[in-house]
Design an enzyme around this catalytic site. Structure first.
Site, short mmCIF file in Angstrom:
data_model
loop_
_atom_site.label_atom_id
_atom_site.label_comp_id
_atom_site.label_asym_id
_atom_site.label_seq_id
_atom_site.Cartn_x
_atom_site.Cartn_y
_atom_site.Cartn_z
N HIS A 22 -8.75 -0.18 3.31
CA HIS A 22 -7.43 -0.45 3.89
C HIS A 22 -7.57 -1.33 5.14
CE1 HIS A 22 -3.17 0.18 4.04
NE2 HIS A 22 -3.20 0.70 5.25
N SER A 47 0.24 -2.97 5.24
CA SER A 47 0.47 -1.55 5.01
C SER A 47 1.99 -1.30 4.96
CB SER A 47 -0.23 -0.71 6.06
OG SER A 47 -0.33 0.63 5.67
N ASP A 69 -9.44 0.17 -1.44
CA ASP A 69 -8.53 0.78 -0.48
C ASP A 69 -8.26 2.22 -0.92
OD1 ASP A 69 -6.35 1.56 1.10
OD2 ASP A 69 -5.49 -0.45 1.12
#
Length: 712
Positions: free
Chosen positions: A678, A571, A646
């Site tokens: 995600h 991320s 995601d």
């Protein structure tokens, strides 16, 4: 020599010692606890009632074998970072009723008895139990309904939901970026409900195809990209018995954020509105009739960090935590919003209000007062005075306090000690052990990381770091290293807490001969606004400068090989992994990036604009913070890992970077998971990710990989 970990060990959940009860709360009489817990080898949790007098526990709610997790529930778990299964949350009322929402159905427990379903109600998107425990407000198909807990037909309170217009739910931005997961709020007397009315029609749809299943499905999201329109959110009020809804005039611009709603003990609610620029917070009093008046405004620069610390006392005074001094501290305001007094101060931060005890005239809170990597429980008088520390053991303490303030649950761990759950008393009564783990760092043969301090790139600021050291003879040359990075706002990764020790990906790298380094660079959380501020209007630069400075200091000490340093993260950490290879290619020789942000134009409004401002106002900052703009500077071998579905950092980020790289002579390795979001949830995918990442880092940093390491 410790036992070699396997990939099966790394991906197994729960991690060793992480099976303690969670979401522990006292019952209203203080005589029992409720909490979630599963078997030691499972993430499937159940809801328990634990009698503190006889120390007996009763199962209130367990997972249903035929429960189907809806897409709404999948996305709710993504927003709350919930990776458990079974019963993942519950609510309690002032009279001891307990509500569980499971697979779109409502279940209620009374008097510590197992839950019973509310018949005829299905497809629930969210629900809130009234304070007196006799009603439940719930959302179904975007409209708000009311049902009596003891049985009876539900009553519709709204009927205006249409596609992309709904009531009583938190919109994406509120849940993902603003810490508001609720969309409806009871009044303290259970007579009224305030709720969010959300209109997302101005936000363009973003389509996510599901290509990994037997049928192609397309998931549609109203995702507000930086610089684009936000959902239009307003607050409405209605009576629990039914009747017309009333629009609350909060003076909100169309793209402002409704961020906090707190029930007021004298009637109505205290409401906070965050302007889109996010440099002030407006607090308003909303009366039961829906009228509103502004009480005060809290300015903050370079941005305003939200909190969940607001408490309204019985006489209307308001307890707040703010960063007016540059560090988050407690203050008290009068009922009309006038500043009264500061309650805490110093170069440390309050991390959460745990309990306000008006009878004792004190506040219990957690803070970094005894060191940033630790969390301790403190008490301070409402009248002002010096805080007193209540927790004893060094490490990390999470607490829940009984309604009378006499006892608290202490969930405590450290690098050496797995989480224990103990009930402690103010009067010195012997503690009651709820959960005592059998695992310690020594029994698991998992050496904890060493916590240390390093210097930031500015030559003056102290950084907290953790180093996992490989086993090697003193005469051996320095080991290769992997920097594990997150590094983004509102994060703190260097902590004196058990999860650091059982971070098995890092432990496996350590066993493969790497030193693993974790550093909280400038820009991360719980160090005050000045520590965070270097990210303002430019991301990805200060963070990498600090990570590089930390790595070079360790290399100069002979603790790692400066010629063989890799970097990995997911991320924001995936973004920084690739930025490190752009900005410091001679230092960071290989990288593994998961779900990386590659261009901030492609991320959402609230998060991105808080730090970078809007694209129109800061075009140069967006350009300098973009990986796509710097694709030609990406050097060294990189592995990018991304899920196709995601819904947070869209796969488009990786696709756009790949397209930009196609214009250069540089290539990257790619691992795509067609069915993952995600947060990776499938065990097979996690195994594949670990295998590929470990092999990649060993190959490119010159370290033998003794595969296969899959295990059973």
């Amino acid at each position: 020599m410790t036992r070699q970990l396997t990939i099966a060990d790394v991906v197994r959940r729960p991690l060793p010692g992480m099976d303690a009860p969670t979401k522990v709360r006292f019952t209203p009489d203080g005589g029992a606890l409720t909490y979630l817990q599963g078997p030691p080898d499972s993430t499937i949790r159940s809801l328990w009632h634990h009698d503190l007098s006889g120390e007996e526990r009763t199962l209130l709610a367990g997972p249903s074998d035929d429960a189907v997790v809806s897409r709404d529930e999948q996305l709710r778990r993504e927003r709350s970072r919930e990776y458990g299964d079974g019963v993942t949350d519950y609510q309690s009322s002032d009279d001891g009723a307990v509500l569980v929402v499971l697979a779109g159905r409502l279940f209620v427990s009374r008097a510590g008895e197992p839950v019973k379903p509310l018949s005829g109600i299905e497809g629930v998107q969210d629900a809130r139990l009234s304070p007196h425990g006799r009603r439940v407000a719930f959302v179904q198909s975007g409209d708000l309904f009311m049902a009596p807990v003891d049985g009876g037909p539900p009553l519709g309170l709204t009927d205006d939901a249409v596609p992309d217009v709904y009531n009583g739910l938190a919109e994406y931005i509120a849940a993902e970026e603003l810490g508001r997961h609720l969309g409806l709020w009871w009044s303290t007397d259970s007579a009224q409900v305030a709720f969010a009315h959300v209109d997302e029609r101005d936000v363009a749809p973003y389509l996510i195809p599901h290509l990994g299943g037997e049928r192609v499905e397309v998931e549609e999201h109203r995702y507000p990209f930086a610089g684009g329109p936000n959902a239009r959110v307003s607050l409405r009020v209605t009576d629990a018995a039914g009747g017309p809804t009333r629009q609350v005039e909060l003076g909100m611009a169309s793209d402002d954020y409704l961020v906090r709603v707190v029930a007021h003990p004298l009637g109505g609610w205290l409401v906070a509105v965050l302007p889109r620029a996010q440099r002030s917070l407006r607090w308003l009093r909303v009366e039961p009739d829906g009228s509103a008046s502004e009480l005060w405004v809290e300015p903050s620069t370079p941005w305003l960090n939200l909190d969940d610390d607001t408490r309204v006392l019985s006489d209307g005074r308001v307890l707040r935590s703010t960063e007016r001094s540059g560090f988050r501290h407690l203050e008290l305001r009068t009922a009309d919003g006038t500043f009264d007094r500061q309650l805490t101060s110093g170069n440390w931060v309050v991390t959460g209000v745990v309990h306000v005890d008006e009878a004792r005239g004190e506040i219990l809170f957690t803070a970094t007062r005894d060191g940033v990597p630790q969390r301790h429980l403190h008490v301070v008088p409402l009248a002002g005075g010096d805080p007193e520390r209540l927790s004893n053991e060094p490490g990390w303490h999470e607490t829940a306090v009984s309604p009378d303030g006499e006892r608290w649950v202490d969930t405590w761990s450290s690098l050496e000690h797995a989480p224990a759950v103990v009930v402690r008393s103010r009067d010195g009564t012997p503690p009651i052990v709820i959960h005592q783990p059998s695992a310690t760092a020594s029994t698991l043969n998992l050496p904890p990381p060493e916590l240390l301090e390093l210097c930031a790139a500015d030559g003056a600021t102290t950084l907290h770091a953790a180093v996992y050291r490989p086993e090697r003879a003193q005469s051996e040359s320095p080991p290769p290293a992997v920097v594990w990075i997150y590094g983004g706002p509102h994060s703190q990764k260097v902590v004196d807490e058990w999860s650091m020790t059982v971070e098995l990906h890092r432990q496996m790298l350590r066993q493969l001969g790497f030193a693993v380094v974790v550093v909280d660079n400038r820009g991360t959380f719980n160090r005050g606004l000045a520590f965070e501020a270097p990210l303002w209007r430019q991301m990805g630069h200060t963070e990498i400068a600090d990570q590089a400075a930390a790595a070079r200091q360790l290399a100069e000490r002979g603790e790692l090989d400066a010629e063989r340093i890799g970097i990995t993260g997911g991320s924001y950490g995936g973004y920084l992994t690739l930025m490190a290879m752009v900005l410091e290619p001679q230092l960071f020789r290989a990288g593994v990036a998961a779900a990386p942000v590659t261009d901030w134009h492609l991320y959402d409004t609230a998060y991105t604009e808080r730090y970078l401002d809007t694209p129109d106002a800061n075009a140069d900052g967006y350009r300098r913070s973009s990986l796509i703009e710097r694709a030609g500077d990406l050097a060294g071998p990189a592995l990018i890992i991304h899920g196709l579905v995601d819904e947070n950092v869209h796969f488009r980020h990786t696709a756009r970077l790949l397209a930009a790289l196609a214009e250069t002579e540089h290539d990257v390795d790619l691992l795509v998971f067609p069915t993952e979001r995600h947060g990776e949830r499938g065990q097979a995918g996690r195994r594949q990710r670990q295998r590929r990442a470990l092999e990649f880092l060993c190959r490119h940093l010159g370290q033998p990989y003794p595969g296969p390491l899959d295990g059973d």
